[in-house]
Motif scaffolding. Sequence first.
Motif, short mmCIF file in Angstrom:
data_model
loop_
_atom_site.label_atom_id
_atom_site.label_comp_id
_atom_site.label_asym_id
_atom_site.label_seq_id
_atom_site.Cartn_x
_atom_site.Cartn_y
_atom_site.Cartn_z
N MET A 128 0.83 -1.20 0.00
CA MET A 128 0.00 0.00 0.00
C MET A 128 0.87 1.26 0.00
O MET A 128 0.54 2.24 -0.67
CB MET A 128 -0.94 -0.01 1.20
N ARG A 129 1.98 1.20 0.71
CA ARG A 129 2.87 2.36 0.74
C ARG A 129 3.51 2.57 -0.64
O ARG A 129 3.61 3.72 -1.11
CB ARG A 129 3.96 2.14 1.79
N ALA A 130 3.89 1.49 -1.30
CA ALA A 130 4.54 1.60 -2.61
C ALA A 130 3.62 2.20 -3.66
O ALA A 130 4.08 2.85 -4.61
CB ALA A 130 5.02 0.23 -3.06
N THR A 131 2.32 1.98 -3.51
CA THR A 131 1.35 2.48 -4.49
C THR A 131 0.63 3.73 -4.01
O THR A 131 -0.28 4.22 -4.67
CB THR A 131 0.31 1.39 -4.81
N GLY A 132 1.02 4.23 -2.84
CA GLY A 132 0.46 5.49 -2.36
C GLY A 132 -0.98 5.41 -1.91
O GLY A 132 -1.72 6.40 -2.00
N VAL A 133 -1.41 4.25 -1.38
CA VAL A 133 -2.80 4.13 -0.94
C VAL A 133 -2.91 3.84 0.55
O VAL A 133 -4.00 3.54 1.05
CB VAL A 133 -3.54 3.02 -1.74
N GLU A 134 -1.80 3.98 1.30
CA GLU A 134 -1.85 3.65 2.73
C GLU A 134 -2.84 4.53 3.48
O GLU A 134 -3.47 4.09 4.44
CB GLU A 134 -0.46 3.70 3.37
N GLU A 135 -3.01 5.79 3.05
CA GLU A 135 -3.94 6.68 3.74
C GLU A 135 -5.39 6.32 3.46
O GLU A 135 -6.30 6.82 4.12
CB GLU A 135 -3.68 8.12 3.34
N LEU A 136 -5.60 5.44 2.47
CA LEU A 136 -6.96 5.01 2.11
C LEU A 136 -7.33 3.68 2.76
O LEU A 136 -8.40 3.14 2.48
CB LEU A 136 -7.08 4.87 0.59
N ALA A 137 -6.48 3.15 3.63
CA ALA A 137 -6.61 1.78 4.14
C ALA A 137 -8.00 1.47 4.67
O ALA A 137 -8.53 0.38 4.42
CB ALA A 137 -5.57 1.52 5.23
N SER A 138 -8.63 2.40 5.39
CA SER A 138 -9.92 2.11 6.01
C SER A 138 -11.11 2.52 5.14
O SER A 138 -12.26 2.28 5.51
CB SER A 138 -10.02 2.83 7.36
N ARG A 139 -10.83 3.08 3.97
CA ARG A 139 -11.91 3.52 3.08
C ARG A 139 -12.48 2.34 2.33
O ARG A 139 -11.81 1.35 2.03
CB ARG A 139 -11.37 4.54 2.07
N GLY A 140 -13.75 2.44 1.96
CA GLY A 140 -14.35 1.43 1.10
C GLY A 140 -13.87 1.60 -0.33
O GLY A 140 -13.77 2.73 -0.82
N GLN A 179 0.21 8.11 -13.80
CA GLN A 179 0.71 7.15 -14.79
C GLN A 179 2.21 6.95 -14.62
O GLN A 179 2.70 5.82 -14.60
CB GLN A 179 0.41 7.65 -16.21
N ILE A 180 2.93 8.06 -14.50
CA ILE A 180 4.38 7.98 -14.35
C ILE A 180 4.75 7.31 -13.03
O ILE A 180 5.68 6.50 -12.96
CB ILE A 180 5.02 9.38 -14.45
N GLU A 181 4.00 7.59 -11.96
CA GLU A 181 4.26 6.94 -10.68
C GLU A 181 4.12 5.43 -10.79
O GLU A 181 4.96 4.67 -10.29
CB GLU A 181 3.28 7.46 -9.62
N VAL A 182 3.06 4.97 -11.47
CA VAL A 182 2.83 3.53 -11.61
C VAL A 182 3.93 2.90 -12.46
O VAL A 182 4.46 1.83 -12.13
CB VAL A 182 1.44 3.27 -12.22
N LEU A 183 4.31 3.56 -13.55
CA LEU A 183 5.34 2.99 -14.42
C LEU A 183 6.71 3.03 -13.74
O LEU A 183 7.52 2.11 -13.92
CB LEU A 183 5.36 3.74 -15.75
N ASP A 184 6.98 4.07 -12.95
CA ASP A 184 8.22 4.08 -12.16
C ASP A 184 8.22 2.92 -11.17
O ASP A 184 9.26 2.28 -10.95
CB ASP A 184 8.34 5.40 -11.39
N LEU A 185 7.06 2.64 -10.57
CA LEU A 185 6.95 1.51 -9.66
C LEU A 185 7.23 0.20 -10.39
O LEU A 185 7.98 -0.66 -9.90
CB LEU A 185 5.56 1.48 -9.03
N CYS A 186 6.65 0.03 -11.57
CA CYS A 186 6.91 -1.18 -12.36
C CYS A 186 8.39 -1.30 -12.69
O CYS A 186 8.96 -2.41 -12.64
CB CYS A 186 6.09 -1.14 -13.65
N ALA A 187 9.04 -0.18 -13.00
CA ALA A 187 10.47 -0.20 -13.30
C ALA A 187 11.27 -0.61 -12.07
O ALA A 187 12.26 -1.35 -12.20
CB ALA A 187 10.91 1.18 -13.80
N ARG A 188 10.86 -0.16 -10.89
CA ARG A 188 11.56 -0.57 -9.66
C ARG A 188 11.39 -2.06 -9.42
O ARG A 188 12.34 -2.76 -9.03
CB ARG A 188 11.04 0.22 -8.46
#
Length: 274
Positions: A128-140, A179-188
């Motif tokens: 969740m941290r790698a994809t930037g969704v940790e702050e959404l953890a409790s959200r539906g 988009q760039i964040e996701v592709l940078d993540l894929c590259a990592r």
Amino acid sequence: MTAPASRLTASGLTLAYDRRVITRDLDVAVPDRSFTVVVGPNACGKSTLLRALARVLRPVAGTVMLDGERISSWPARKLARTLGLLPQSSVAPEGITVSDLVARGRYPHQGILRQWTREDARVVAESMRATGVEELASRGVDELSGGQRQRVWIAMALAQQTSLLLLDEPTTFLDIAHQIEVLDLCARLHAEGRTVVAVLHDLNQAARYATHLIAMRDGRIVAEGPPAEVVTAERVAEVFGLRCRVIDDPETGTPLVVPAAPSIPAASDVVKVT
């Protein structure tokens, strides 16, 4: 130079939906530890090929092999620990939270003798941290925007911790920054040793991130190899029907496709209708 070994291959693939044949007698070898990107115009068979490689679509003819065995013979749980898939359209169970959905990526690692562990919790939090969704953890999940949901699905795929990751249009619904964040993540992930296979629509993004490019048209592979060899003005015209120039990206040196300027008549040549 010897070609990289391929854990995931397909030979003689004929793929169809009902009686509509999409590809015929297709051969594919995904280089091991590559970031392979499949490109091509709409309805050329990109996503269909990915679905067959992930064992979601059964071939009419031909064989998909994973680690030297027919992928059709792999037990489901073992396959899910080896190969992760982010499909083009994913539907979450109603009312599920982000953290619960991402946690489902750990199910292939559990069993009768292995229940939820601290390691599972760590991997989920890290995904969740790698994809930037940790702050959404409790959200539906059903409360989120399309871009947020897409990042949550990617987090779930990461939580599987597979050595092979297949992504069907992972940048769908995302603005350019995400988009760039996701592709940078894929590259990592690729740099860490994973084999990543993605279907992308944006040819310039594909050329920037891929180590191996597969260009498709009308259900066949037109060309494959390093982006610098595949992305040429002639090839872009052949695959996409687009007149263009190909120059070096000033940031990365990778091929950059610049569409030809449209033929717009000068204002003085336009006949006004009264």
